[in-house]
Scaffold this active site. Structure first.
Site, mmCIF file in Angstrom:
data_model
loop_
_atom_site.group_PDB
_atom_site.id
_atom_site.type_symbol
_atom_site.label_atom_id
_atom_site.label_comp_id
_atom_site.label_asym_id
_atom_site.label_seq_id
_atom_site.Cartn_x
_atom_site.Cartn_y
_atom_site.Cartn_z
ATOM 1 N N GLY A 123 4.805 -0.955 -4.324
ATOM 2 C CA GLY A 123 3.823 -2.028 -4.237
ATOM 3 C C GLY A 123 4.444 -3.409 -4.355
ATOM 4 O O GLY A 123 5.614 -3.627 -4.025
ATOM 5 N N SER A 124 3.674 -4.352 -4.886
ATOM 6 C CA SER A 124 4.031 -5.773 -4.820
ATOM 7 C C SER A 124 5.289 -6.156 -5.594
ATOM 8 O O SER A 124 5.811 -7.257 -5.403
ATOM 9 C CB SER A 124 2.846 -6.616 -5.317
ATOM 10 N N VAL A 125 5.771 -5.293 -6.475
ATOM 11 C CA VAL A 125 7.012 -5.623 -7.190
ATOM 12 C C VAL A 125 8.204 -5.688 -6.240
ATOM 13 O O VAL A 125 9.286 -6.136 -6.639
ATOM 14 C CB VAL A 125 7.293 -4.611 -8.322
#
Length: 487
Positions: A314-316
């Site tokens: 995801g966004s990490v």
């Protein structure tokens, strides 16, 4: 050498042989006339003595596992195995029978104190041993390697014929404590010793287990050693100690917070890892659901989630797109873009081109999470707002395919971190299509492990110098304090 000196040596050898023969003969005559062993003083007619010679191994002490501050994570402690004595000549100091005469009653009495044992199975073991004229027998599952407190309760019950032999067991004082990382060790019936079964206990087993010794002795009816009969053929060599980078205080906080996270969010699983970015030392490592290492009967998963579970993070992943743009000198500092949705196609050269929203291109439209539309914002704001469209703009118009692919490799994604003694998975790099290329930038399409992600972040928080995470600091000989291995 002179004849005189040779004769002197021969006389000396003869004298030693004569003295040895006299001692052996004296022992035999003494034993025959007094019915006592000359060296041990034991009565040879004593019904407690039997002539069996025991050849057995001496279990080496398993090494301890410590945290970085010397706190014990895993250690060996005394344990007790029940032994039933069956020789009907055994009596206590009052002359009462001190052997098992009623298998059913004995099994029934033990069941009261050991509710998990199979009463019928214990009774059958006793009956079979009596039929086979055995002097003693162990009683199977649930009666071995008991805690001292349990042993004392059974001893207080004063069950005729029930005694104990001392052994050891593995103890984890703070369990659950990084259970899938540390793992556990337990007695292995095939190997006849405590052996690592999971985690570091298993992967470090060659260091921790040591080498067993070998002895021979004459055994008494009650299983004890007849004094003066012990011969040591091989000394046991104790296992090495292992010192980890884990900090018990931080680990305790992680364990508590993971448990709370599961409860508060009705989650199925959760993980956390704490790493010292300047060194790569892993200070805490936790995953839930977990298990009690002292009683590992129900293990939710044998997979070490932080190093063996491939996932789309995801966004990490977004900071690594920004890092690539900055490091290659193409980052559009202070410039703006339009967030919300990203509709795109590809030209003949394969370049991704953004087109007006609503255009039918055959490619899936990419949106910001939860349908957000931040309007026209800077790329700095795009990272702060975790905008998917900022990533698409960077990968389509600033960072090219080869640069992004190369930096994914440089950050160590989709390859083994190669952390000593910890099992890993590689993950999958999937950026061939335009859709997968863009999606990988915001943490979808490609899969990796949390351990890879943590290693990559050490570069961002350590001025560009990436550090390999590690959890085993050193392996030490417990008797000499000599460092066997240093990581």
């Amino acid at each position: 050498m002179s004849v005189k000196e040779t004769n002197r040596k021969i006389r000396a050898m003869l004298m030693v042989m004569i003295v040895s023969a006299i001692l052996v003969s004296a022992n035999i005559v003494y034993t025959m006339t007094t019915h006592h062993h000359l060296w041990s003083g034991q009565d040879v007619l004593n019904s407690q003595i039997r002539s069996s010679i025991v050849n057995t191994s001496v279990e080496a002490s398993r090494g301890n596992i410590y945290d970085r501050n010397g706190n014990i994570i895993a250690q060996e402690i005394p344990a007790y195995t029940i032994v039933a004595y069956l020789d009907d000549s055994l009596v206590d100091e009052n002359g009462d029978p001190d052997y098992v005469s009623d298998p059913e009653k004995t099994a029934r009495e033990l069941k009261k104190l050991l509710p998990d044992i199979d009463e019928k199975q214990v009774a059958e073991i006793l009956k079979k041993a009596i039929r086979n004229e055995q002097m003693q027998t162990e009683l199977g599952t649930g009666t071995k390697r008991l805690d001292k407190s349990v042993m004392e309760e059974i001893r207080k019950a004063n069950i005729p014929g029930i005694g104990f032999v001392e052994a050891t067991k593995r103890e984890y004082p703070s369990s659950p404590f990084a259970s899938n990382l540390i793992g556990f060790a337990a007695y292995d019936e095939d190997e006849q010793k405590i052996a690592g079964k999971l985690g570091l206990e298993e992967s470090l087993d060659d260091y921790l287990s040591g080498e067993d010794g070998r002895i021979q002795y004459q055994q008494m009816v009650d299983g004890s050693l007849l004094p003066g009969t012990l011969n040591v053929y091989k000394e046991a060599v104790d296992g090495d100690d292992v010192i980890l980078t884990i900090d018990s205080n931080l680990q305790s906080i992680v364990e508590t917070q993971l448990q709370a996270t599961i409860a508060q969010n009705n989650a199925q699983s959760a993980w956390a890892i704490v790493v010292e970015c300047e060194t790569g030392k892993i200070l805490a490592w936790g995953s839930y659901p977990t298990f009690d290492q002292n009683h590992p009967t129900e293990i939710p998963t044998y997979q070490n989630a932080l190093s063996q579970m491939n996932l789309e993070p995801g966004s990490v992943m977004k900071p690594f797109v920004y890092a690539t743009a900055i490091d290659t000198g193409v980052y559009p500092a202070g410039q703006s873009y339009t967030a919300g949705s990203f509709t795109y196609t590809q030209n003949g050269a394969g370049k991704i081109i953004r087109v007006a929203n609503g255009t039918d291109t055959g490619y899936p439209v990419i949106n910001d999470a939860l349908g957000e539309n931040f309007g026209v914002i800077t790329f700095e704001q795009g990272l702060a707002f975790s905008s998917n469209i900022a990533i698409c703009e960077l990968l389509a118009n600033y960072v090219n395919y080869d640069q992004f692919s190369s930096y994914l490799d440089k950050f160590g994604f989709y390859q083994y971190v190669d952390i000593p003694f910890v099992p890993e998975q590689q993950g999958v790099k999937n950026i061939q299509s335009a859709s997968d290329y863009l999606s990988t930038g915001f943490g979808q399409a490609s899969s990796l492990t949390i351990l890879q992600l943590v290693q990559a972040y050490t570069a961002i928080f350590n001025d560009g110098k990436m550090m390999k995470p590690y959890v085993v600091d050193e392996i030490v000989n417990p008797h000499t304090n000599q460092v066997v291995e240093k990581y």
